[in-house]
Scaffold this motif. Sequence first.
Motif: not given
Ligand code: SF4
Length: 78
Positions: A2, A20-22, A24-25, A34, A39-40, A42-43, A45
């Motif tokens: 993303y 964000c679970p990881v 990465c923002i 990002i 980024c995994v 996940c969508g 954000c």
């Molecule tokens: Fe984080 Fe998920 Fe957004 Fe990627 S899509 S930046 S992993 S919240």
Amino acid sequence: AYVVTDACIDVQDRACMEECPVDCIYPGERMMYIHPDECVDCGKCMPACPSEAIHWEHKMPPEQLEFVDANAVFVREQ
Ligand code: SF4
């Protein structure tokens, strides 16, 4: 990955960071970025952003494609 786009500039709400679970923002001087390798996809954000600044890289509005590179360049320079 993303991608954060220009609607974030001088807003930096940071609601995306909470989702964000990881983690990465990353905050830059005027907008968030990002990390494309972290980024995994996940969508989570995307709907959290009050400025609708976040897009999936494969569904970017054409006029904002430059931000795909801008996000990658920013995080790699950190
Ligand atoms: Fe984080 Fe998920 Fe957004 Fe990627 S899509 S930046 S992993 S919240």
